[in-house]
Design a protein around this motif. Structure first.
Motif, PDB file in Angstrom:
ATOM      1  N   LEU A 145       0.827  -1.206   0.000  1.00 20.02           N
ATOM      2  CA  LEU A 145       0.000   0.000   0.000  1.00 20.02           C
ATOM      3  C   LEU A 145       0.862   1.257   0.000  1.00 20.02           C
ATOM      4  CD1 LEU A 145      -2.886   1.053   0.083  1.00 20.02           C
ATOM      5  CD2 LEU A 145      -2.805   0.912   2.550  1.00 20.02           C
ATOM      6  N   GLY A 146       1.983   1.197   0.708  1.00 18.56           N
ATOM      7  CA  GLY A 146       2.879   2.344   0.776  1.00 18.56           C
ATOM      8  C   GLY A 146       3.919   2.389  -0.325  1.00 18.56           C
ATOM      9  N   GLY A 147       3.912   1.392  -1.216  1.00 15.85           N
ATOM     10  CA  GLY A 147       4.894   1.352  -2.292  1.00 15.85           C
ATOM     11  C   GLY A 147       6.306   1.100  -1.791  1.00 15.85           C
ATOM     12  N   GLN A 148       6.429   0.411  -0.667  1.00 12.44           N
ATOM     13  CA  GLN A 148       7.715   0.160  -0.025  1.00 12.44           C
ATOM     14  C   GLN A 148       8.311  -1.164  -0.499  1.00 12.44           C
ATOM     15  OE1 GLN A 148       9.169   2.466   1.933  1.00 12.44           O
ATOM     16  NE2 GLN A 148       7.415   3.749   1.425  1.00 12.44           N
ATOM     17  N   ALA A 149       8.979  -1.122  -1.648  1.00 13.17           N
ATOM     18  CA  ALA A 149       9.530  -2.342  -2.245  1.00 13.17           C
ATOM     19  C   ALA A 149      10.557  -3.014  -1.345  1.00 13.17           C
ATOM     20  CB  ALA A 149      10.135  -2.025  -3.610  1.00 13.17           C
ATOM     21  N   GLU A 150      11.423  -2.238  -0.675  1.00 15.21           N
ATOM     22  CA  GLU A 150      12.429  -2.840   0.199  1.00 15.21           C
ATOM     23  C   GLU A 150      11.787  -3.585   1.359  1.00 15.21           C
ATOM     24  OE1 GLU A 150      15.886  -0.692   1.480  1.00 15.21           O
ATOM     25  OE2 GLU A 150      15.796   0.571  -0.307  1.00 15.21           O
ATOM     26  N   CYS A 151      10.742  -3.004   1.926  1.00 12.87           N
ATOM     27  CA  CYS A 151      10.033  -3.652   3.034  1.00 12.87           C
ATOM     28  C   CYS A 151       9.376  -4.943   2.548  1.00 12.87           C
ATOM     29  CB  CYS A 151       9.000  -2.696   3.608  1.00 12.87           C
ATOM     30  SG  CYS A 151       8.122  -3.360   5.039  1.00 12.87           S
ATOM     31  N   LEU A 152       8.780  -4.895   1.352  1.00 14.10           N
ATOM     32  CA  LEU A 152       8.139  -6.098   0.811  1.00 14.10           C
ATOM     33  C   LEU A 152       9.185  -7.160   0.500  1.00 14.10           C
ATOM     34  CD1 LEU A 152       5.527  -7.472   0.153  1.00 14.10           C
ATOM     35  CD2 LEU A 152       5.639  -6.490  -2.130  1.00 14.10           C
ATOM     36  N   ASN A 153      10.341  -6.741  -0.007  1.00 11.30           N
ATOM     37  CA  ASN A 153      11.430  -7.706  -0.238  1.00 11.30           C
ATOM     38  C   ASN A 153      11.804  -8.408   1.059  1.00 11.30           C
ATOM     39  OD1 ASN A 153      11.951  -7.616  -3.004  1.00 11.30           O
ATOM     40  ND2 ASN A 153      13.208  -5.791  -2.803  1.00 11.30           N
ATOM     41  N   CYS A 154      11.868  -7.655   2.143  1.00 15.28           N
ATOM     42  CA  CYS A 154      12.191  -8.237   3.449  1.00 15.28           C
ATOM     43  C   CYS A 154      11.112  -9.241   3.858  1.00 15.28           C
ATOM     44  CB  CYS A 154      12.321  -7.133   4.481  1.00 15.28           C
ATOM     45  SG  CYS A 154      12.880  -7.708   6.089  1.00 15.28           S
ATOM     46  N   CYS A 155       9.848  -8.898   3.638  1.00 19.87           N
ATOM     47  CA  CYS A 155       8.743  -9.818   3.944  1.00 19.87           C
ATOM     48  C   CYS A 155       8.909 -11.126   3.163  1.00 19.87           C
ATOM     49  CB  CYS A 155       7.400  -9.180   3.584  1.00 19.87           C
ATOM     50  SG  CYS A 155       6.888  -7.838   4.657  1.00 19.87           S
ATOM     51  N   ILE A 156       9.248 -10.991   1.883  1.00 21.80           N
ATOM     52  CA  ILE A 156       9.416 -12.173   1.028  1.00 21.80           C
ATOM     53  C   ILE A 156      10.576 -13.026   1.533  1.00 21.80           C
ATOM     54  CG2 ILE A 156      10.094 -12.929  -1.286  1.00 21.80           C
ATOM     55  CD1 ILE A 156       8.482 -10.465  -2.329  1.00 21.80           C
ATOM     56  N   GLN A 157      11.690 -12.378   1.875  1.00 21.03           N
ATOM     57  CA  GLN A 157      12.865 -13.104   2.358  1.00 21.03           C
ATOM     58  C   GLN A 157      12.577 -13.856   3.650  1.00 21.03           C
ATOM     59  OE1 GLN A 157      15.893 -10.123   2.676  1.00 21.03           O
ATOM     60  NE2 GLN A 157      16.132  -9.954   0.450  1.00 21.03           N
ATOM     61  N   HIS A 158      11.620 -13.359   4.428  1.00 19.83           N
ATOM     62  CA  HIS A 158      11.295 -13.998   5.705  1.00 19.83           C
ATOM     63  C   HIS A 158       9.990 -14.795   5.637  1.00 19.83           C
ATOM     64  CE1 HIS A 158      14.622 -12.288   7.924  1.00 19.83           C
ATOM     65  NE2 HIS A 158      14.444 -11.201   7.204  1.00 19.83           N
ATOM     66  N   ASP A 159       9.615 -15.152   4.409  1.00 18.74           N
ATOM     67  CA  ASP A 159       8.474 -16.037   4.147  1.00 18.74           C
ATOM     68  C   ASP A 159       7.143 -15.521   4.691  1.00 18.74           C
ATOM     69  OD1 ASP A 159      10.055 -17.916   2.756  1.00 18.74           O
ATOM     70  OD2 ASP A 159      10.733 -18.759   4.650  1.00 18.74           O
ATOM     71  N   VAL A 160       6.963 -14.211   4.683  1.00 17.25           N
ATOM     72  CA  VAL A 160       5.654 -13.649   5.030  1.00 17.25           C
ATOM     73  C   VAL A 160       4.712 -14.002   3.881  1.00 17.25           C
ATOM     74  CG1 VAL A 160       4.369 -11.505   5.380  1.00 17.25           C
ATOM     75  CG2 VAL A 160       6.624 -11.784   6.399  1.00 17.25           C
ATOM     76  N   PRO A 161       3.571 -14.622   4.169  1.00 23.42           N
ATOM     77  CA  PRO A 161       2.666 -15.027   3.089  1.00 23.42           C
ATOM     78  C   PRO A 161       2.102 -13.822   2.340  1.00 23.42           C
ATOM     79  CG  PRO A 161       1.711 -15.556   5.244  1.00 23.42           C
ATOM     80  CD  PRO A 161       3.069 -14.999   5.487  1.00 23.42           C
ATOM     81  N   LEU A 162       2.137 -13.902   1.015  1.00 27.70           N
ATOM     82  CA  LEU A 162       1.610 -12.831   0.171  1.00 27.70           C
ATOM     83  C   LEU A 162       0.188 -13.121  -0.284  1.00 27.70           C
ATOM     84  CD1 LEU A 162       4.711 -12.009  -2.039  1.00 27.70           C
ATOM     85  CD2 LEU A 162       3.967 -10.920   0.086  1.00 27.70           C
ATOM     86  N   ASN A 163      -0.393 -14.210   0.200  1.00 30.21           N
ATOM     87  CA  ASN A 163      -1.753 -14.562  -0.208  1.00 30.21           C
ATOM     88  C   ASN A 163      -2.776 -14.340   0.908  1.00 30.21           C
ATOM     89  OD1 ASN A 163      -0.850 -16.627   1.367  1.00 30.21           O
ATOM     90  ND2 ASN A 163      -1.482 -18.263   0.008  1.00 30.21           N
ATOM     91  N   GLU A 164      -2.342 -13.754   2.035  1.00 29.51           N
ATOM     92  CA  GLU A 164      -3.284 -13.433   3.118  1.00 29.51           C
ATOM     93  C   GLU A 164      -4.255 -12.358   2.622  1.00 29.51           C
ATOM     94  OE1 GLU A 164      -3.588 -14.370   6.447  1.00 29.51           O
ATOM     95  OE2 GLU A 164      -2.067 -15.916   6.229  1.00 29.51           O
ATOM     96  N   LEU A 165      -5.530 -12.508   2.955  1.00 29.03           N
ATOM     97  CA  LEU A 165      -6.529 -11.531   2.546  1.00 29.03           C
ATOM     98  C   LEU A 165      -6.874 -10.608   3.707  1.00 29.03           C
ATOM     99  CD1 LEU A 165      -8.966 -13.839   0.545  1.00 29.03           C
ATOM    100  CD2 LEU A 165      -6.980 -12.567  -0.293  1.00 29.03           C
ATOM    101  N   ASN A 166      -7.062  -9.329   3.383  1.00 31.39           N
ATOM    102  CA  ASN A 166      -7.513  -8.395   4.410  1.00 31.39           C
ATOM    103  C   ASN A 166      -9.034  -8.495   4.530  1.00 31.39           C
ATOM    104  OD1 ASN A 166      -8.534  -6.922   2.233  1.00 31.39           O
ATOM    105  ND2 ASN A 166      -7.041  -5.275   2.401  1.00 31.39           N
ATOM    106  N   PHE A 167      -9.648  -7.640   5.355  1.00 37.27           N
ATOM    107  CA  PHE A 167     -11.090  -7.729   5.580  1.00 37.27           C
ATOM    108  C   PHE A 167     -11.910  -7.399   4.334  1.00 37.27           C
ATOM    109  CE2 PHE A 167     -10.145  -6.665  10.282  1.00 37.27           C
ATOM    110  CZ  PHE A 167      -9.809  -7.982  10.530  1.00 37.27           C
ATOM    111  N   SER A 168     -11.282  -6.735   3.344  1.00 35.12           N
ATOM    112  CA  SER A 168     -11.962  -6.443   2.077  1.00 35.12           C
ATOM    113  C   SER A 168     -11.766  -7.552   1.056  1.00 35.12           C
ATOM    114  CB  SER A 168     -11.442  -5.123   1.491  1.00 35.12           C
ATOM    115  OG  SER A 168     -11.753  -4.054   2.350  1.00 35.12           O
ATOM    116  N   GLY A 169     -11.004  -8.584   1.438  1.00 33.83           N
ATOM    117  CA  GLY A 169     -10.774  -9.720   0.544  1.00 33.83           C
ATOM    118  C   GLY A 169      -9.626  -9.523  -0.429  1.00 33.83           C
TER     119      GLY A 169
END
Length: 64
Positions: free
Chosen positions: A15-39
């Motif tokens: 949402l914030g356009g923070q590619a470095e933060c998202l890269n860190c999430c990916i490197q630490h296996d944060v799931p990218l398929n989790e849905l928020n309350f809006s689906g």
């Protein structure tokens, strides 16, 4: 950990356009398929909000 809208750290990074933060999430296996309350997954949310992110994963460039 979720926000009031059900967003995860990956949602917030997209949402914030923070590619470095998202890269860190990916490197630490944060799931990218989790849905928020809006689906919305983090990537769907980024697309809906017009955020362009370039993610490096396993040497492959993914444009969202």
């Amino acid at each position: 950990m979720f926000s009031d809208a059900g967003n995860t750290l990956a949602h917030s990074a997209c949402l914030g356009g923070q590619a470095e933060c998202l890269n860190c999430c990916i490197q630490h296996d944060v799931p990218l398929n989790e849905l928020n309350f809006s689906g919305d997954s983090p990537i769907e949310l980024a697309r809906k909000k017009g955020k362009s992110l370039h993610i490096e994963k396993a040497g492959k460039r993914i444009d969202m």
